[in-house]
Design a protein around this motif. Structure first.
Motif, PDB file in Angstrom:
ATOM      1  N   ALA A 168       9.224   5.019   1.509  1.00 22.09           N
ATOM      2  CA  ALA A 168       8.086   4.918   2.424  1.00 22.09           C
ATOM      3  C   ALA A 168       7.575   3.696   2.317  1.00 22.09           C
ATOM      4  CB  ALA A 168       7.158   6.150   2.150  1.00 22.09           C
ATOM      5  N   ILE A 169       7.258   3.273   1.139  1.00 17.16           N
ATOM      6  CA  ILE A 169       6.578   1.960   1.096  1.00 17.16           C
ATOM      7  C   ILE A 169       7.448   0.587   1.312  1.00 17.16           C
ATOM      8  CG2 ILE A 169       5.512   0.318  -0.628  1.00 17.16           C
ATOM      9  CD1 ILE A 169       4.884   2.872  -2.539  1.00 17.16           C
ATOM     10  N   HIS A 170       8.941   0.923   1.145  1.00 19.99           N
ATOM     11  CA  HIS A 170       9.642  -0.210   1.380  1.00 19.99           C
ATOM     12  C   HIS A 170       9.841  -0.213   3.170  1.00 19.99           C
ATOM     13  CE1 HIS A 170      13.814  -2.272   1.761  1.00 19.99           C
ATOM     14  NE2 HIS A 170      13.040  -3.108   1.532  1.00 19.99           N
ATOM     15  N   ALA A 171       9.657   1.012   3.890  1.00 16.43           N
ATOM     16  CA  ALA A 171       9.668   0.958   5.297  1.00 16.43           C
ATOM     17  C   ALA A 171       8.575   0.608   5.815  1.00 16.43           C
ATOM     18  CB  ALA A 171       9.805   2.509   5.712  1.00 16.43           C
ATOM     19  N   THR A 172       7.470   0.690   5.079  1.00 16.12           N
ATOM     20  CA  THR A 172       5.943   0.240   5.792  1.00 16.12           C
ATOM     21  C   THR A 172       6.018  -1.420   5.634  1.00 16.12           C
ATOM     22  OG1 THR A 172       4.920   2.150   4.743  1.00 16.12           O
ATOM     23  CG2 THR A 172       3.532   0.417   5.441  1.00 16.12           C
ATOM     24  N   HIS A 221       1.783 -12.516   4.533  1.00 17.17           N
ATOM     25  CA  HIS A 221       1.344 -12.281   3.330  1.00 17.17           C
ATOM     26  C   HIS A 221       0.182 -10.995   3.297  1.00 17.17           C
ATOM     27  CE1 HIS A 221      -2.454 -13.319   0.830  1.00 17.17           C
ATOM     28  NE2 HIS A 221      -1.770 -13.619  -0.037  1.00 17.17           N
ATOM     29  N   ILE A 222       0.323 -10.391   2.162  1.00 20.56           N
ATOM     30  CA  ILE A 222      -0.435  -8.955   2.060  1.00 20.56           C
ATOM     31  C   ILE A 222      -1.457  -9.349   0.966  1.00 20.56           C
ATOM     32  CG2 ILE A 222      -0.123  -6.675   1.072  1.00 20.56           C
ATOM     33  CD1 ILE A 222       2.879  -7.257   1.133  1.00 20.56           C
ATOM     34  N   VAL A 223      -2.792  -8.961   1.333  1.00 19.38           N
ATOM     35  CA  VAL A 223      -3.790  -8.773   0.041  1.00 19.38           C
ATOM     36  C   VAL A 223      -3.553  -7.328  -0.615  1.00 19.38           C
ATOM     37  CG1 VAL A 223      -6.158  -8.765  -0.592  1.00 19.38           C
ATOM     38  CG2 VAL A 223      -5.362 -10.396   1.095  1.00 19.38           C
ATOM     39  N   MET A 224      -3.358  -7.283  -1.701  1.00 17.30           N
ATOM     40  CA  MET A 224      -3.115  -6.002  -2.386  1.00 17.30           C
ATOM     41  C   MET A 224      -4.023  -5.786  -3.751  1.00 17.30           C
ATOM     42  SD  MET A 224       0.648  -4.721  -3.715  1.00 17.30           S
ATOM     43  CE  MET A 224       1.311  -3.949  -2.066  1.00 17.30           C
ATOM     44  N   ALA A 225      -4.524  -4.491  -3.892  1.00 20.05           N
ATOM     45  CA  ALA A 225      -5.032  -4.312  -4.993  1.00 20.05           C
ATOM     46  C   ALA A 225      -4.229  -4.408  -6.226  1.00 20.05           C
ATOM     47  CB  ALA A 225      -5.295  -2.598  -4.888  1.00 20.05           C
ATOM     48  N   ASN A 226      -5.019  -4.872  -7.199  1.00 27.12           N
ATOM     49  CA  ASN A 226      -4.324  -5.182  -8.417  1.00 27.12           C
ATOM     50  C   ASN A 226      -4.222  -4.036  -9.372  1.00 27.12           C
ATOM     51  OD1 ASN A 226      -6.838  -4.808  -9.532  1.00 27.12           O
ATOM     52  ND2 ASN A 226      -7.078  -7.048 -10.216  1.00 27.12           N
ATOM     53  N   ASP A 227      -4.401  -2.922  -8.994  1.00 23.33           N
ATOM     54  CA  ASP A 227      -4.284  -1.631  -9.658  1.00 23.33           C
ATOM     55  C   ASP A 227      -3.346  -0.621  -8.923  1.00 23.33           C
ATOM     56  OD1 ASP A 227      -4.444  -0.118 -11.965  1.00 23.33           O
ATOM     57  OD2 ASP A 227      -5.778   1.379 -11.176  1.00 23.33           O
ATOM     58  N   VAL A 228      -2.056  -0.797  -9.100  1.00 22.39           N
ATOM     59  CA  VAL A 228      -1.073  -0.253  -8.038  1.00 22.39           C
ATOM     60  C   VAL A 228       0.085   0.371  -9.044  1.00 22.39           C
ATOM     61  CG1 VAL A 228      -1.559  -1.231  -5.844  1.00 22.39           C
ATOM     62  CG2 VAL A 228       0.192  -2.139  -7.262  1.00 22.39           C
ATOM     63  N   TYR A 229       0.601   1.367  -8.767  1.00 29.07           N
ATOM     64  CA  TYR A 229       1.817   1.921  -9.230  1.00 29.07           C
ATOM     65  C   TYR A 229       2.943   0.599  -9.759  1.00 29.07           C
ATOM     66  CZ  TYR A 229       6.527   4.026  -9.637  1.00 29.07           C
ATOM     67  OH  TYR A 229       7.738   4.302 -10.447  1.00 29.07           O
ATOM     68  N   GLY A 230       3.470   0.609 -10.835  1.00 31.62           N
ATOM     69  CA  GLY A 230       4.274  -0.555 -11.388  1.00 31.62           C
ATOM     70  C   GLY A 230       5.493  -0.718 -10.091  1.00 31.62           C
ATOM     71  N   GLY A 231       5.998   0.561  -9.614  1.00 34.46           N
ATOM     72  CA  GLY A 231       7.166   0.351  -8.744  1.00 34.46           C
ATOM     73  C   GLY A 231       6.910  -0.559  -7.505  1.00 34.46           C
ATOM     74  N   THR A 232       5.500  -0.261  -7.086  1.00 38.88           N
ATOM     75  CA  THR A 232       4.942  -1.015  -5.928  1.00 38.88           C
ATOM     76  C   THR A 232       4.843  -2.493  -6.267  1.00 38.88           C
ATOM     77  OG1 THR A 232       3.955   0.802  -5.384  1.00 38.88           O
ATOM     78  CG2 THR A 232       3.038  -1.176  -4.343  1.00 38.88           C
ATOM     79  N   PHE A 233       4.260  -2.827  -7.324  1.00 37.06           N
ATOM     80  CA  PHE A 233       4.348  -4.239  -7.920  1.00 37.06           C
ATOM     81  C   PHE A 233       5.650  -4.791  -7.828  1.00 37.06           C
ATOM     82  CE2 PHE A 233       4.316  -7.350 -11.297  1.00 37.06           C
ATOM     83  CZ  PHE A 233       3.174  -8.071 -11.200  1.00 37.06           C
TER      84      PHE A 233
END
Ligand code: PLP
Length: 379
Positions: free
Chosen positions: A77-81, A90-102
């Motif tokens: 689902a994340i990959h599709a997004t 470029h993405i601004v992403m939270a630095n506390d996310v699931y390891g797989g998302t990182f």
């Protein structure tokens, strides 16, 4: 209608052809087309399947979005997004996310030319400063994994929209029972359906819910083109699981509150992370955007105490990855769910080697507390 009713009665919840009160498992890969080149509604299951459509309509209704899409895992689902982005974005992403998302960002997106800046989303100025001309997306989890931080979805959505960015919220830890990000400004909600939505540790699934027809058309195209769809069997199982989401979440919420009350007076606990901890910044935001605080708690033991021995001594809490199921689980993110994040980055972001993440199940809260007591007694 209240949420307890909507989990059972919104979206497609029965079979249109027979009136069966459960949508059947349409176990087919293809469909008989009556005319060549006609516009049949159903052609091939990667594109269309009634069992999947039903569960997609339910999650869209619960998240109050325009449309929902079911995938074979949360990562799919994340990959599709992320398929909404192109090289150079470029993405601004939270630095506390699931390891797989990182890992997806670092190892799959970066080589394709899609970059990300990881920031502390608690500080809106820092987020604002991280936005570049090429930024297309703001991405966060709230509560976050594993530090249970709560971010101001409304304010961050406003910031995102000022800059024409897509606002994406991974709502896995809250579930739509506790929080509906689209109603406070998010454009896209993601779920690892493997967690609270599935709820029984027996299926892997992911969802994307969007707030507009334009995004729905784009995600539908990506889903059909890349193909990581939820199978008919798993769609059925997911729809059945969602029917009990409200009763499960009420118990998860309650059990976590009771366990935290115990942990707060347990002298061997050094630090607790939980959105419902009064007098924290997370709590101040949580009470404005969440209906309950969820079933996830993270802790650190007093320094010098043996984390490994503690987690291994528990009997009801099983040492296992994943979360959100009826059974209580415990894990150490540094070694397990977040091992794919380099140690220096992990430590900088507050995920210490000793951090313990607890997924509180729906067992008797007293039994869960007794299990913790005996494990603490043994260290
Ligand atoms: C917050 C969050 N998002 C996404 C995922 C990925 O989901 P899945 O394991 O279903 O691929 C996880 C998995 O732990 C998660 O915790």
């Amino acid at each position: 209608m209240d949420f307890e009713t909507r989990v059972m009665h919104s979206g497609i919840q029965e079979d249109a052809t027979t009136g069966a009160i459960n949508v059947p498992i349409y176990q087919t890969s293809t469909y008989h087309q009556q005319t060549l080149g006609g516009d049949a509604q159903y052609e091939y299951t990667r594109g269309e399947n009634p069992s999947r459509f039903a569960v997609e309509s339910v999650i869209a209704a619960l998240e109050q979005g325009q449309a929902g899409f079911a995938f074979s895992s949360g990562m799919a689902a994340i990959h599709a997004t992320m398929g909404l982005l192109q090289s150079g974005d470029h993405i601004v992403m939270a630095n506390d996310v699931y390891g797989g998302t990182f890992r997806l960002v670092e190892k799959i997106l970066k080589p394709l030319g899609i970059t990300a800046t990881m920031v502390d989303m608690a500080d809106i100025n820092i987020v604002s400063q991280a936005i570049e001309p090429a930024t297309k997306m703001l991405y966060l989890e709230s509560p976050s994994n594993p530090l249970l931080h709560v971010f101001d979805i409304k304010a961050l959505s406003q910031l995102a929209h000022q800059h024409q960015l897509m606002m994406v919220v991974d709502n896995t830890f809250a579930s739509p029972y506790n929080q509906t990000p689209i109603t406070i400004g998010a454009d896209i909600v993601i779920h690892s359906g493997t967690k609270y939505l599935g709820g029984h540790g027996d299926l892997l699934a992911g969802f994307v819910v969007v707030n507009s027809q334009k995004l729905a058309d784009r995600i539908k195209f990506i889903q059909m083109s890349t193909g990581a769809v939820l199978s008919p069997q798993d769609s059925y199982l997911m729809q059945r699981s969602i029917k009990t989401l409200a009763v499960r979440m009420a118990k998860h919420n309650q059990n976590a509150l009771e366990l935290v009350a115990y942990l707060e007076q347990e002298v061997k606990v050094g630090r607790i992370y939980f959105p419902g901890l009064i007098d924290t910044a997370d709590y101040e935001i949580a009470k404005t955007q969440m209906h309950g605080f969820g079933g996830m708690i993270s802790i650190e033991l007093q320094s010098g105490l043996d984390t490994k021995r503690f987690v291994e001594q528990l009997k009801i809490f099983k040492l296992a990855e994943s979360l959100g199921g009826v059974e209580s689980l415990i894990e150490v993110p540094a070694v397990m769910t977040h091992a794919s994040i380099p140690r220096a980055i992990r430590i900088e972001n507050g995920i210490t080697d000793e951090l313990i993440r607890i997924s509180v199940g729906i067992e008797s809260s007293q039994d869960l507390i007794r299990d913790m007591q005996q494990a603490f007694a043994g260290i």
